[in-house]
Write a protein that holds these residues in place. Sequence first.
Motif, PDB file in Angstrom:
ATOM      1  N   HIS A  31       0.790  -1.181  -0.004  1.00 26.41           N
ATOM      2  CA  HIS A  31       0.115  -0.051  -0.158  1.00 26.41           C
ATOM      3  C   HIS A  31       0.905   1.214   0.000  1.00 26.41           C
ATOM      4  O   HIS A  31       0.584   2.284  -0.678  1.00 26.41           O
ATOM      5  N   THR A  32       1.844   1.429   0.780  1.00 30.04           N
ATOM      6  CA  THR A  32       2.981   2.303   0.795  1.00 30.04           C
ATOM      7  C   THR A  32       3.404   2.575  -0.630  1.00 30.04           C
ATOM      8  O   THR A  32       3.601   3.622  -0.933  1.00 30.04           O
ATOM      9  N   GLU A  35       1.006   4.211  -3.007  1.00 31.78           N
ATOM     10  CA  GLU A  35       0.912   5.671  -2.647  1.00 31.78           C
ATOM     11  C   GLU A  35       2.297   6.496  -3.079  1.00 31.78           C
ATOM     12  O   GLU A  35       2.102   7.553  -3.456  1.00 31.78           O
ATOM     13  N   ARG A  36       3.303   5.992  -2.706  1.00 30.17           N
ATOM     14  CA  ARG A  36       4.395   6.558  -3.249  1.00 30.17           C
ATOM     15  C   ARG A  36       4.535   6.565  -4.869  1.00 30.17           C
ATOM     16  O   ARG A  36       4.952   7.872  -5.344  1.00 30.17           O
ATOM     17  N   ARG A  40      -1.710   8.658  -4.526  1.00 31.40           N
ATOM     18  CA  ARG A  40      -2.917   8.359  -3.717  1.00 31.40           C
ATOM     19  C   ARG A  40      -2.977   7.233  -3.111  1.00 31.40           C
ATOM     20  O   ARG A  40      -2.213   6.331  -3.281  1.00 31.40           O
ATOM     21  N   PRO A  41      -3.949   7.102  -1.975  1.00 26.59           N
ATOM     22  CA  PRO A  41      -4.000   5.849  -1.115  1.00 26.59           C
ATOM     23  C   PRO A  41      -4.621   4.624  -2.063  1.00 26.59           C
ATOM     24  O   PRO A  41      -5.278   5.087  -3.098  1.00 26.59           O
TER      25      PRO A  41
END
Length: 255
Positions: A31-32, A35-36, A40-41
């Motif tokens: 998930h990180t 986002e990177r 966006r998440p």
Amino acid sequence: MGEPVNGPGLVLWDVDGTLLDPAGFGRDAMHTAFERLYGRPVTTQVAFAGRTDRAIVRDLLAQLGSGHTTADATSDATTDTTSDTTSAEFQDLAGAIAEEQRDDFLAGGGRVLPGAAEALAALAALPGLVQSVLTGNARRIGLVKLAAAGLTDRLDLDVAAFGDHHLVRADLVDVARNLATRKYGVAFPPEAVVLVGDTPLDVQAALARGATAVAVATGSFGEAELKAAGAHTVLPDLTDLPRFLAAVRPAPPRR
């Protein structure tokens, strides 16, 4: 090649939910990474249990609206339109994040499941037995988890099958068998292979390749679900060592 093996065969362990409780460590890394890379998440939860990271990445990237296909939690046999480059970039970043945050595995609640270390030690004491992992984890994430949990010493990671490049878990059985054959100079026919896992997808992978499926109800699926999936043996956990060892009786490999 390695020295020929004169033992009961090849035992392939699932990692998450079987050997250890990851406490969301791999999911957090992925998930990180999302986002990177995309700013966006993750907005829609993707099924993780029993699936390969390649399949999970495909479904995560479908949230970008780029035409990537998705699959349900019981089958990944659909066409993957995620490019190898895109998938590799994502998995490389997720692996790097996992390595950077390796200390968070135990601090975040990651742990070895009851009986797992003892089961590994017992199998390691059997003459000639090869034991490794067959896991949906991408290699870098899987190795971080296993090392943090202190479980690498009993496993032959030269013949491990990780989920970086395959959508379908059953394909990893072929990967591990071929690696073991090249290293040890013996054939490991399907009847010489045992998969130990905690999901119906672990069971299905074993059955699809003619291997023995030993299931443990230490993940998110109960004993009844694992029996219904067709497991040859279902155990509540790994704490009953004699019962576990009785279930792991593959045929000897052929020279």
